[in-house]
Design a protein around this motif. Structure first.
Motif, PDB file in Angstrom:
ATOM      1  N   LEU A  62      -1.169   4.954  -7.323  1.00  0.00           N
ATOM      2  CA  LEU A  62      -1.626   4.062  -8.794  1.00  0.00           C
ATOM      3  C   LEU A  62      -3.219   3.553  -7.729  1.00  0.00           C
ATOM      4  N   ARG A  63      -3.923   3.041  -8.480  1.00  0.00           N
ATOM      5  CA  ARG A  63      -4.967   2.724  -7.699  1.00  0.00           C
ATOM      6  C   ARG A  63      -4.832   0.973  -8.110  1.00  0.00           C
ATOM      7  N   ARG A  64      -5.234   0.452  -6.968  1.00  0.00           N
ATOM      8  CA  ARG A  64      -5.160  -0.643  -6.980  1.00  0.00           C
ATOM      9  C   ARG A  64      -6.163  -1.689  -8.509  1.00  0.00           C
ATOM     10  N   GLU A  65      -6.832  -1.372  -8.795  1.00  0.00           N
ATOM     11  CA  GLU A  65      -6.912  -1.560 -10.125  1.00  0.00           C
ATOM     12  C   GLU A  65      -5.972  -1.931 -11.307  1.00  0.00           C
ATOM     13  N   GLU A  66      -5.115  -0.853 -10.792  1.00  0.00           N
ATOM     14  CA  GLU A  66      -4.794   0.419 -11.837  1.00  0.00           C
ATOM     15  C   GLU A  66      -2.787  -1.149 -12.025  1.00  0.00           C
ATOM     16  N   VAL A  67      -2.784  -1.719 -10.882  1.00  0.00           N
ATOM     17  CA  VAL A  67      -1.777  -2.047 -10.069  1.00  0.00           C
ATOM     18  C   VAL A  67      -1.959  -3.811 -10.937  1.00  0.00           C
TER      19      VAL A  67
ATOM     20  N   VAL B 183       4.457  -7.464  -9.537  1.00  0.00           N
ATOM     21  CA  VAL B 183       3.660  -6.162  -8.461  1.00  0.00           C
ATOM     22  C   VAL B 183       4.911  -5.433  -8.319  1.00  0.00           C
ATOM     23  N   ALA B 184       6.111  -6.523  -8.248  1.00  0.00           N
ATOM     24  CA  ALA B 184       7.629  -5.111  -8.040  1.00  0.00           C
ATOM     25  C   ALA B 184       7.649  -4.603  -8.585  1.00  0.00           C
ATOM     26  N   ARG B 185       7.821  -4.850 -10.283  1.00  0.00           N
ATOM     27  CA  ARG B 185       7.866  -4.671 -11.439  1.00  0.00           C
ATOM     28  C   ARG B 185       7.096  -3.582 -11.696  1.00  0.00           C
ATOM     29  N   VAL B 186       5.789  -3.128 -11.522  1.00  0.00           N
ATOM     30  CA  VAL B 186       4.721  -2.127 -11.260  1.00  0.00           C
ATOM     31  C   VAL B 186       4.980  -1.435 -10.473  1.00  0.00           C
ATOM     32  N   LEU B 187       5.391  -1.424  -9.481  1.00  0.00           N
ATOM     33  CA  LEU B 187       5.939  -0.750  -8.108  1.00  0.00           C
ATOM     34  C   LEU B 187       6.992  -0.469  -7.773  1.00  0.00           C
ATOM     35  N   ARG B 188       7.826   0.052  -9.691  1.00  0.00           N
ATOM     36  CA  ARG B 188       9.725   0.177  -9.341  1.00  0.00           C
ATOM     37  C   ARG B 188       9.361  -0.115  -8.676  1.00  0.00           C
ATOM     38  N   LEU B 189       9.910  -1.631  -8.009  1.00  0.00           N
ATOM     39  CA  LEU B 189      11.140  -2.128  -6.395  1.00  0.00           C
ATOM     40  C   LEU B 189      12.130  -2.014  -6.791  1.00  0.00           C
TER      41      LEU B 189
ATOM     42  N   ARG C  63       0.830  -0.999  -0.180  1.00  0.00           N
ATOM     43  CA  ARG C  63       0.182   0.096   0.433  1.00  0.00           C
ATOM     44  C   ARG C  63       1.014   1.029   0.141  1.00  0.00           C
ATOM     45  N   GLU C  64       1.659   1.439   0.469  1.00  0.00           N
ATOM     46  CA  GLU C  64       2.733   2.093   1.005  1.00  0.00           C
ATOM     47  C   GLU C  64       3.463   2.565  -0.522  1.00  0.00           C
ATOM     48  N   ARG C  65       4.354   1.308  -0.848  1.00  0.00           N
ATOM     49  CA  ARG C  65       4.521   1.577  -2.368  1.00  0.00           C
ATOM     50  C   ARG C  65       3.992   2.171  -3.154  1.00  0.00           C
ATOM     51  N   ARG C  66       1.844   1.244  -3.644  1.00  0.00           N
ATOM     52  CA  ARG C  66       2.006   1.842  -4.323  1.00  0.00           C
ATOM     53  C   ARG C  66       1.541   3.448  -4.616  1.00  0.00           C
ATOM     54  N   GLY C  67       1.692   4.079  -3.038  1.00  0.00           N
ATOM     55  CA  GLY C  67       1.592   5.388  -3.405  1.00  0.00           C
ATOM     56  C   GLY C  67       2.207   6.132  -3.636  1.00  0.00           C
ATOM     57  N   ARG C  68       3.850   5.131  -3.705  1.00  0.00           N
ATOM     58  CA  ARG C  68       4.868   6.106  -4.257  1.00  0.00           C
ATOM     59  C   ARG C  68       4.262   6.263  -6.019  1.00  0.00           C
TER      60      ARG C  68
ATOM     61  N   ALA D  86      10.874   6.356  15.028  1.00  0.00           N
ATOM     62  CA  ALA D  86       9.611   6.134  14.791  1.00  0.00           C
ATOM     63  C   ALA D  86       8.611   6.644  14.321  1.00  0.00           C
ATOM     64  N   ARG D  87       9.082   7.781  13.218  1.00  0.00           N
ATOM     65  CA  ARG D  87       8.989   8.517  12.535  1.00  0.00           C
ATOM     66  C   ARG D  87       9.190   7.767  10.912  1.00  0.00           C
ATOM     67  N   PHE D  88      10.499   7.687  11.030  1.00  0.00           N
ATOM     68  CA  PHE D  88      11.247   6.936   9.533  1.00  0.00           C
ATOM     69  C   PHE D  88      10.856   5.785   9.752  1.00  0.00           C
ATOM     70  N   TRP D  89      10.644   4.849  10.778  1.00  0.00           N
ATOM     71  CA  TRP D  89      10.377   4.186  10.799  1.00  0.00           C
ATOM     72  C   TRP D  89       9.229   3.339  10.054  1.00  0.00           C
ATOM     73  N   ASP D  90       8.132   4.334  10.099  1.00  0.00           N
ATOM     74  CA  ASP D  90       6.540   4.325   9.770  1.00  0.00           C
ATOM     75  C   ASP D  90       7.456   5.159   8.080  1.00  0.00           C
ATOM     76  N   SER D  91       7.548   5.463   8.118  1.00  0.00           N
ATOM     77  CA  SER D  91       7.297   6.262   6.685  1.00  0.00           C
ATOM     78  C   SER D  91       8.133   4.919   5.671  1.00  0.00           C
ATOM     79  N   TYR D  92       8.479   4.078   6.197  1.00  0.00           N
ATOM     80  CA  TYR D  92       8.598   2.483   5.302  1.00  0.00           C
ATOM     81  C   TYR D  92       9.741   2.538   4.411  1.00  0.00           C
TER      82      TYR D  92
END
Length: 308
Positions: A40-45, A75-81, A16-21, A212-218
């Motif tokens: 991206l939207r879920r359906e796009e991924v 999924v990794a390819r689409v999310l550009r990991l 979810r976090e990576r999809r938002g990027r 904690a803030r940096f950790w939550d940024s994932y």
């Protein structure tokens, strides 16, 4: 083959976090009108990865079981990991090799000899969770006297986030601290059964709201050589290439070395070594005995094994 139990909730949160990027334009899609959330939207991924929308939704919700390697790769390819993020994804999905809990790091005489030979460059032996188990005198005094800290505090992540002297030595503090957290975040799933990791992460989250803030940024990162800029309290500004060299890749033990990035920095590291050159050699008799002193030529090297 799955070798560790998957963490489906963490996997869903990571996706979810990576999809938002990732923007539609990043993957060749039109903007598609107004969007309630970034990325991206879920359906796009799902469409771009060639999987069903419902199944991908379950994957993000932590309900999908036994995701195949092919699906995870798509999924990794689409999310550009990148490589570190893909490794993290596989670990969360249960695809990482099982990590057996290692015994406390044992620094061998040849490691001590290397640390001594690297003087005047600061160098240390470090575990994957940033415990400092050995250092030469240049590293010992680069930030503050490392020996003045209790064994349980001799950890780079802990000192950078909680100790004023170590923090003030960082010119680009946010960049360095984010990178430390991203490396810990990337490898944490492979050590979820290791109490050392749990203790360190819990302690950092409780003691540092910034951690904690940096950790939550994932953010997730792997090892790489980088330019670091420091303010040594003894010799001033020093710019170095920060390098991690594997000693034991399976365990995660590494040799970290700070090599000067310019002539001024080299001269200041030489001056630092001259200032602390009277520091006696010291080794842990429990772990190395007299052999380490002999192997290191005794002068200038100090070995320590943090209490577990």
């Amino acid at each position: 083959m799955t070798t560790v139990a998957p963490d489906r909730a963490a996997l869903g949160a990571f996706l979810r976090e990576r999809r938002g990027r990732v923007s539609p334009g990043d993957v060749g899609l039109p903007p598609g009108g107004r969007r309630r959330t970034p990325g991206l939207r879920r359906e796009e991924v799902a469409q771009l990865a060639g999987v069903g929308v419902t199944w991908y939704t379950w994957l993000e919700q932590g309900r999908a079981r036994n995701a195949s390697d092919q699906v995870l790769a798509a999924v990794a390819r689409v999310l550009r990991l990148d490589a570190a993020e893909r490794r993290h994804l596989l670990a969360l999905a249960g695809r990482a090799p099982e990590t057996r809990r290692p015994a406390p790091t044992r620094v061998r005489p040849e490691h001590v000899a290397v640390l001594a030979q690297l003087l005047p460059f600061p160098a240390a032996v470090q575990t994957e969770c940033y415990d400092l188990v050995a250092s030469n005198r240049a590293y010992r005094y680069f930030f503050a006297d490392l020996d003045a800290y209790p064994p349980e505090d001799r950890n780079c992540a802990w000192l950078m986030f909680t100790d004023r002297r170590w923090r003030e030595a960082l010119v680009d503090d946010e960049v360095v601290l984010r990178e430390i957290v991203a490396r810990l975040r990337g490898r944490e799933p492979e050590h979820r059964d290791d109490p050392r990791w749990h203790a360190l992460l819990d302690r950092l989250r409780e003691s540092s709201s910034e951690f904690a803030r940096f950790w939550d940024s994932y953010d997730v990162a792997g090892d790489r050589t980088s330019l670091r800029r420091y303010r040594s309290p003894r010799v001033g500004r020093v710019d170095v290439h920060f390098q991690s060299l594997w000693l034991d890749r399976e365990r995660g033990d590494r040799l970290i070395v700070l090599t000067p990035a310019d002539d001024v920095s080299r001269q200041r590291l030489e001056r630092l070594d001259a200032l602390v050159g009277a520091a006696p050699a010291w080794t842990s008799q429990d772990d190395l005995g007299a052999q380490a002193d002999e192997a290191a030529g005794a002068e200038g090297t100090r070995v320590r094994v943090p209490a577990r």
